[in-house]
Design a protein around this motif. Structure first.
Motif, PDB file in Angstrom:
ATOM      1  N   LEU A   6       0.818  -1.207   0.000  1.00 42.19           N
ATOM      2  CA  LEU A   6       0.000   0.000   0.000  1.00 42.19           C
ATOM      3  C   LEU A   6       0.853   1.258   0.000  1.00 42.19           C
ATOM      4  N   ASP A   7       0.695   2.056  -1.037  1.00 42.68           N
ATOM      5  CA  ASP A   7       1.381   3.339  -1.111  1.00 42.68           C
ATOM      6  C   ASP A   7       0.731   4.278  -0.098  1.00 42.68           C
ATOM      7  N   ILE A   8       1.518   5.204   0.451  1.00 43.13           N
ATOM      8  CA  ILE A   8       0.926   6.140   1.425  1.00 43.13           C
ATOM      9  C   ILE A   8       0.342   7.371   0.739  1.00 43.13           C
ATOM     10  N   MET A   9       1.125   7.999  -0.124  1.00 43.91           N
ATOM     11  CA  MET A   9       0.675   9.234  -0.757  1.00 43.91           C
ATOM     12  C   MET A   9      -0.150   8.940  -2.004  1.00 43.91           C
ATOM     13  N   MET A  10      -1.488   8.986  -1.838  1.00 45.71           N
ATOM     14  CA  MET A  10      -2.380   8.704  -2.972  1.00 45.71           C
ATOM     15  C   MET A  10      -3.584   9.629  -2.943  1.00 45.71           C
ATOM     16  N   PRO A  11      -4.195   9.834  -4.120  1.00 42.68           N
ATOM     17  CA  PRO A  11      -5.419  10.637  -4.151  1.00 42.68           C
ATOM     18  C   PRO A  11      -6.603   9.903  -3.527  1.00 42.68           C
ATOM     19  N   ARG A  12      -7.636  10.645  -3.205  1.00 42.07           N
ATOM     20  CA  ARG A  12      -8.915  10.147  -2.683  1.00 42.07           C
ATOM     21  C   ARG A  12      -8.851   9.553  -1.276  1.00 42.07           C
ATOM     22  N   MET A  13      -7.830   8.756  -0.987  1.00 40.88           N
ATOM     23  CA  MET A  13      -7.710   8.179   0.353  1.00 40.88           C
ATOM     24  C   MET A  13      -6.269   7.722   0.484  1.00 40.88           C
ATOM     25  N   ASN A  14      -5.543   8.242   1.479  1.00 41.34           N
ATOM     26  CA  ASN A  14      -4.138   7.858   1.553  1.00 41.34           C
ATOM     27  C   ASN A  14      -3.956   6.517   2.270  1.00 41.34           C
ATOM     28  N   GLY A  15      -2.737   6.010   2.225  1.00 37.99           N
ATOM     29  CA  GLY A  15      -2.436   4.701   2.788  1.00 37.99           C
ATOM     30  C   GLY A  15      -2.731   4.596   4.270  1.00 37.99           C
ATOM     31  N   TYR A  16      -2.463   5.687   5.007  1.00 32.50           N
ATOM     32  CA  TYR A  16      -2.751   5.674   6.448  1.00 32.50           C
ATOM     33  C   TYR A  16      -4.247   5.483   6.706  1.00 32.50           C
ATOM     34  N   GLU A  17      -5.057   6.188   5.914  1.00 35.10           N
ATOM     35  CA  GLU A  17      -6.520   6.094   6.093  1.00 35.10           C
ATOM     36  C   GLU A  17      -7.019   4.693   5.759  1.00 35.10           C
ATOM     37  N   VAL A  18      -6.468   4.108   4.688  1.00 34.45           N
ATOM     38  CA  VAL A  18      -6.851   2.743   4.317  1.00 34.45           C
ATOM     39  C   VAL A  18      -6.473   1.792   5.455  1.00 34.45           C
ATOM     40  N   CYS A  19      -5.261   1.939   5.952  1.00 37.24           N
ATOM     41  CA  CYS A  19      -4.753   1.101   7.039  1.00 37.24           C
ATOM     42  C   CYS A  19      -5.674   1.183   8.261  1.00 37.24           C
ATOM     43  N   ARG A  20      -5.999   2.395   8.639  1.00 37.53           N
ATOM     44  CA  ARG A  20      -6.848   2.626   9.810  1.00 37.53           C
ATOM     45  C   ARG A  20      -8.221   1.974   9.616  1.00 37.53           C
ATOM     46  N   THR A  21      -8.784   2.134   8.429  1.00 41.47           N
ATOM     47  CA  THR A  21     -10.101   1.576   8.127  1.00 41.47           C
ATOM     48  C   THR A  21     -10.085   0.050   8.173  1.00 41.47           C
ATOM     49  N   VAL A  22      -9.062  -0.548   7.560  1.00 46.88           N
ATOM     50  CA  VAL A  22      -8.950  -2.011   7.530  1.00 46.88           C
ATOM     51  C   VAL A  22      -8.831  -2.556   8.954  1.00 46.88           C
ATOM     52  N   GLN A  23      -8.030  -1.897   9.774  1.00 49.83           N
ATOM     53  CA  GLN A  23      -7.833  -2.361  11.150  1.00 49.83           C
ATOM     54  C   GLN A  23      -9.128  -2.335  11.949  1.00 49.83           C
ATOM     55  N   GLY A  24     -10.005  -1.371  11.606  1.00 50.93           N
ATOM     56  CA  GLY A  24     -11.236  -1.210  12.362  1.00 50.93           C
ATOM     57  C   GLY A  24     -12.389  -2.073  11.881  1.00 50.93           C
ATOM     58  N   GLU A  25     -12.190  -2.816  10.782  1.00 51.01           N
ATOM     59  CA  GLU A  25     -13.303  -3.581  10.226  1.00 51.01           C
ATOM     60  C   GLU A  25     -13.235  -5.060  10.559  1.00 51.01           C
ATOM     61  N   GLU A  26     -14.379  -5.583  10.922  1.00 58.68           N
ATOM     62  CA  GLU A  26     -14.464  -6.996  11.256  1.00 58.68           C
ATOM     63  C   GLU A  26     -14.242  -7.845  10.012  1.00 58.68           C
ATOM     64  N   GLY A  27     -13.519  -8.932  10.171  1.00 59.45           N
ATOM     65  CA  GLY A  27     -13.279  -9.824   9.049  1.00 59.45           C
ATOM     66  C   GLY A  27     -12.038  -9.476   8.246  1.00 59.45           C
ATOM     67  N   LEU A  28     -11.442  -8.326   8.542  1.00 59.36           N
ATOM     68  CA  LEU A  28     -10.252  -7.921   7.790  1.00 59.36           C
ATOM     69  C   LEU A  28      -8.983  -8.006   8.647  1.00 59.36           C
ATOM     70  N   GLU A  29      -9.111  -8.607   9.844  1.00 64.01           N
ATOM     71  CA  GLU A  29      -7.956  -8.604  10.755  1.00 64.01           C
ATOM     72  C   GLU A  29      -6.776  -9.452  10.270  1.00 64.01           C
ATOM     73  N   ASN A  30      -7.016 -10.347   9.306  1.00 57.98           N
ATOM     74  CA  ASN A  30      -5.910 -11.170   8.802  1.00 57.98           C
ATOM     75  C   ASN A  30      -5.195 -10.574   7.603  1.00 57.98           C
ATOM     76  N   VAL A  31      -5.660  -9.402   7.159  1.00 56.77           N
ATOM     77  CA  VAL A  31      -5.021  -8.746   6.016  1.00 56.77           C
ATOM     78  C   VAL A  31      -3.722  -8.088   6.497  1.00 56.77           C
ATOM     79  N   LYS A  32      -2.611  -8.523   5.910  1.00 54.01           N
ATOM     80  CA  LYS A  32      -1.317  -7.932   6.278  1.00 54.01           C
ATOM     81  C   LYS A  32      -1.018  -6.781   5.333  1.00 54.01           C
ATOM     82  N   ILE A  33      -0.679  -5.628   5.899  1.00 53.61           N
ATOM     83  CA  ILE A  33      -0.407  -4.449   5.072  1.00 53.61           C
ATOM     84  C   ILE A  33       1.061  -4.038   5.181  1.00 53.61           C
ATOM     85  N   VAL A  34       1.697  -3.898   4.019  1.00 51.64           N
ATOM     86  CA  VAL A  34       3.051  -3.368   3.946  1.00 51.64           C
ATOM     87  C   VAL A  34       2.942  -1.987   3.310  1.00 51.64           C
ATOM     88  N   LEU A  35       3.320  -0.964   4.045  1.00 57.12           N
ATOM     89  CA  LEU A  35       3.261   0.400   3.516  1.00 57.12           C
ATOM     90  C   LEU A  35       4.501   0.680   2.679  1.00 57.12           C
TER      91      LEU A  35
END
Length: 126
Positions: A56-85
């Motif tokens: 996952l790139d950090i600097m992106m339009p519409r939604m940056n990598g940090y926001e995606v990361c935060r959202t994924v961490q907060g969602e049920e069923g996505l806890e096994n998704v490993k993210i490399v920034l």
């Protein structure tokens, strides 16, 4: 069920380089590769495909990598998704923020394709 890797980056050449690097995993281990061009599209694919690993790139339009990361961490069923920034910003504060938001790894651009491959194999257990 095969392993899945999602590449999320708004820079076409980086996306292509990552795809070329990871093609070996497709050929050898049947890993499926998906790509997205911005954070919003990336999040949609994470929700629909539940990849094992996301570059996952950090600097992106519409939604940056940090926001995606935060959202994924907060969602049920996505806890096994490993993210490399992936980022051009190599500052310690950026790295720390990424890891605090749940990323398993933080890599700076330009990256070493061998390192990307190594990290992928390690994270997928292949």
């Amino acid at each position: 069920m095969g392993k899945k890797i999602l590449i999320v980056d708004d820079e076409v050449h980086i996306k292509m380089l990552l795809e070329q690097t990871l093609e070996e995993l497709e050929d050898d281990f049947g890993v499926e590769l998906f790509t997205a061009s911005d954070g919003e599209e990336g999040l949609e694919l994470i929700r629909s495909h539940r990849p094992d690993l996301v570059f996952l790139d950090i600097m992106m339009p519409r939604m940056n990598g940090y926001e995606v990361c935060r959202t994924v961490q907060g969602e049920e069923g996505l806890e096994n998704v490993k993210i490399v920034l992936l980022t051009a910003k190599g500052q310690e504060v950026d790295r720390r923020q990424g890891l605090e938001l749940g990323a398993v790894r933080y890599m700076t651009k330009p990256f070493d394709p061998d390192e990307i491959l190594g990290v992928s194999k390690e994270m997928l257990g292949v």
